[in-house]
Design a protein around this motif. Structure first.
Motif, PDB file in Angstrom:
ATOM      1  N   ASN A 129     -24.887  75.062 -59.745  1.00 28.78           N
ATOM      2  CA  ASN A 129     -26.258  75.146 -60.251  1.00 28.78           C
ATOM      3  C   ASN A 129     -27.253  74.653 -59.201  1.00 28.78           C
ATOM      4  O   ASN A 129     -28.306  75.261 -58.997  1.00 28.78           O
ATOM      5  N   LYS A 130     -26.916  73.562 -58.540  1.00 27.73           N
ATOM      6  CA  LYS A 130     -27.799  73.012 -57.507  1.00 27.73           C
ATOM      7  C   LYS A 130     -27.949  74.007 -56.349  1.00 27.73           C
ATOM      8  O   LYS A 130     -29.052  74.218 -55.834  1.00 27.73           O
ATOM      9  N   ILE A 131     -26.856  74.626 -55.957  1.00 32.70           N
ATOM     10  CA  ILE A 131     -26.899  75.607 -54.858  1.00 32.70           C
ATOM     11  C   ILE A 131     -27.711  76.828 -55.276  1.00 32.70           C
ATOM     12  O   ILE A 131     -28.496  77.365 -54.492  1.00 32.70           O
ATOM     13  N   GLU A 132     -27.527  77.271 -56.525  1.00 28.93           N
ATOM     14  CA  GLU A 132     -28.300  78.422 -57.026  1.00 28.93           C
ATOM     15  C   GLU A 132     -29.798  78.138 -56.927  1.00 28.93           C
ATOM     16  O   GLU A 132     -30.570  78.980 -56.463  1.00 28.93           O
ATOM     17  N   VAL A 133     -30.219  76.949 -57.345  1.00 28.19           N
ATOM     18  CA  VAL A 133     -31.632  76.581 -57.274  1.00 28.19           C
ATOM     19  C   VAL A 133     -32.080  76.554 -55.812  1.00 28.19           C
ATOM     20  O   VAL A 133     -33.154  77.056 -55.468  1.00 28.19           O
ATOM     21  N   PHE A 134     -31.240  75.996 -54.972  1.00 27.53           N
ATOM     22  CA  PHE A 134     -31.582  75.904 -53.550  1.00 27.53           C
ATOM     23  C   PHE A 134     -31.765  77.292 -52.934  1.00 27.53           C
ATOM     24  O   PHE A 134     -32.713  77.543 -52.215  1.00 27.53           O
ATOM     25  N   ILE A 135     -30.846  78.201 -53.254  1.00 27.27           N
ATOM     26  CA  ILE A 135     -30.917  79.564 -52.712  1.00 27.27           C
ATOM     27  C   ILE A 135     -32.183  80.261 -53.208  1.00 27.27           C
ATOM     28  O   ILE A 135     -32.881  80.923 -52.442  1.00 27.27           O
ATOM     29  N   ASP A 136     -32.481  80.092 -54.493  1.00 33.07           N
ATOM     30  CA  ASP A 136     -33.628  80.776 -55.091  1.00 33.07           C
ATOM     31  C   ASP A 136     -34.964  80.198 -54.631  1.00 33.07           C
ATOM     32  O   ASP A 136     -35.905  80.935 -54.370  1.00 33.07           O
ATOM     33  N   GLU A 137     -35.061  78.891 -54.552  1.00 32.47           N
ATOM     34  CA  GLU A 137     -36.359  78.266 -54.307  1.00 32.47           C
ATOM     35  C   GLU A 137     -36.554  77.778 -52.877  1.00 32.47           C
ATOM     36  O   GLU A 137     -37.680  77.549 -52.460  1.00 32.47           O
ATOM     37  N   ARG A 138     -35.478  77.533 -52.165  1.00 35.59           N
ATOM     38  CA  ARG A 138     -35.540  76.981 -50.810  1.00 35.59           C
ATOM     39  C   ARG A 138     -36.517  75.793 -50.744  1.00 35.59           C
ATOM     40  O   ARG A 138     -37.515  75.832 -50.044  1.00 35.59           O
ATOM     41  N   PRO A 139     -36.216  74.732 -51.504  1.00 38.83           N
ATOM     42  CA  PRO A 139     -37.119  73.576 -51.488  1.00 38.83           C
ATOM     43  C   PRO A 139     -37.124  72.926 -50.105  1.00 38.83           C
ATOM     44  O   PRO A 139     -36.230  73.130 -49.300  1.00 38.83           O
ATOM     45  N   THR A 140     -38.129  72.143 -49.871  1.00 42.59           N
ATOM     46  CA  THR A 140     -38.266  71.508 -48.556  1.00 42.59           C
ATOM     47  C   THR A 140     -37.231  70.413 -48.350  1.00 42.59           C
ATOM     48  O   THR A 140     -36.823  70.158 -47.229  1.00 42.59           O
ATOM     49  N   ASP A 141     -36.806  69.743 -49.420  1.00 40.08           N
ATOM     50  CA  ASP A 141     -35.786  68.714 -49.232  1.00 40.08           C
ATOM     51  C   ASP A 141     -34.412  69.353 -49.104  1.00 40.08           C
ATOM     52  O   ASP A 141     -34.176  70.452 -49.548  1.00 40.08           O
ATOM     53  N   LYS A 142     -33.526  68.604 -48.506  1.00 44.78           N
ATOM     54  CA  LYS A 142     -32.176  69.128 -48.229  1.00 44.78           C
ATOM     55  C   LYS A 142     -31.364  69.194 -49.515  1.00 44.78           C
ATOM     56  O   LYS A 142     -31.667  68.544 -50.499  1.00 44.78           O
ATOM     57  N   ILE A 143     -30.288  69.948 -49.439  1.00 45.56           N
ATOM     58  CA  ILE A 143     -29.441  70.166 -50.613  1.00 45.56           C
ATOM     59  C   ILE A 143     -28.496  68.990 -50.860  1.00 45.56           C
ATOM     60  O   ILE A 143     -27.936  68.874 -51.918  1.00 45.56           O
ATOM     61  N   GLY A 144     -28.310  68.121 -49.925  1.00 47.29           N
ATOM     62  CA  GLY A 144     -27.456  66.946 -50.137  1.00 47.29           C
ATOM     63  C   GLY A 144     -25.988  67.225 -49.886  1.00 47.29           C
ATOM     64  O   GLY A 144     -25.136  66.853 -50.690  1.00 47.29           O
ATOM     65  N   VAL A 145     -25.695  67.854 -48.761  1.00 43.32           N
ATOM     66  CA  VAL A 145     -24.313  68.197 -48.418  1.00 43.32           C
ATOM     67  C   VAL A 145     -23.413  66.966 -48.374  1.00 43.32           C
ATOM     68  O   VAL A 145     -22.316  66.986 -48.947  1.00 43.32           O
ATOM     69  N   PRO A 146     -23.829  65.863 -47.736  1.00 42.00           N
ATOM     70  CA  PRO A 146     -22.933  64.708 -47.712  1.00 42.00           C
ATOM     71  C   PRO A 146     -22.579  64.204 -49.113  1.00 42.00           C
ATOM     72  O   PRO A 146     -21.417  63.860 -49.382  1.00 42.00           O
ATOM     73  N   GLN A 147     -23.551  64.186 -50.008  1.00 40.28           N
ATOM     74  CA  GLN A 147     -23.284  63.736 -51.379  1.00 40.28           C
ATOM     75  C   GLN A 147     -22.328  64.693 -52.087  1.00 40.28           C
ATOM     76  O   GLN A 147     -21.405  64.275 -52.768  1.00 40.28           O
TER      77      GLN A 147
END
Length: 173
Positions: A129-147
């Motif tokens: 779900n988080k990745i889907e939002v990231f792909i759709d919206e491309r927010p300025t903050d990072k997706i949090g890969v380390p977390q």
């Protein structure tokens, strides 16, 4: 012929034949009961062996599923670092399908392990779900890969624990 009939009547040969026939029937009946009991015991042992074989096969299938799920998590973590988001979504979907299959069998696992599998499923769903939002919206903050990779690592540890448990139940396969 008269002599034979007279002999049978005087010496009660008919009665002796009846008694011998009765004894033979009783011995035959006892032997039959013993053989039926043996057959029933053999059938019970065969049924238990068949159940054990089925459980072993299902355990082996669970081992295979857990191994594949762990491999998918490793691939997802690697793809996270590379930023291959669309591929990651496919891998998460494959991972969740495996978890559903493993959970549906419920073989050689306690409730705690089934709960861990559900937790892994839910973490995968949340990350997707988080990745889907990231792909759709491309927010300025990072997706949090380390977390995400930290969560994936924790889930891999849980799956590894379940794998060890199932292997011990199956017999060290």
């Amino acid at each position: 012929m008269e002599i034979i009939f007279e002999y049978i009547r005087i010496y009660h040969v008919g009665d002796l034949a009846s008694i011998i026939g009765l004894l033979t029937a009783l011995v035959g009946f006892a032997i039959t009961i013993r053989n039926v009991s043996r057959s029933r015991d053999a059938a019970s042992r065969a049924e238990e062996a068949a159940k054990s074989a089925v459980q072993s096969v299902k355990g082996i299938e669970a081992i295979e599923g857990l191994t594949n799920a762990m491999a998918l998590l490793e691939e997802i973590a690697r793809l996270n670092r590379a930023g291959e988001w669309k591929v990651i979504l496919d891998r998460h979907e494959a991972f969740r399908k495996l978890i559903i299959e493993i959970k549906s069998e419920k073989n050689n696992m306690e409730e705690d392990y089934l709960s861990d599998l559900q937790s892994s499923f839910q973490h995968s769903r949340n990350m997707s779900n988080k990745i889907e939002v990231f792909i759709d919206e491309r927010p300025t903050d990072k997706i949090g890969v380390p977390q995400m990779n930290k969560i994936i690592s924790g889930q891999m540890e849980k799956l590894g624990e379940i794998l060890v448990h199932v292997r011990s139940r199956v017999g060290g396969v």
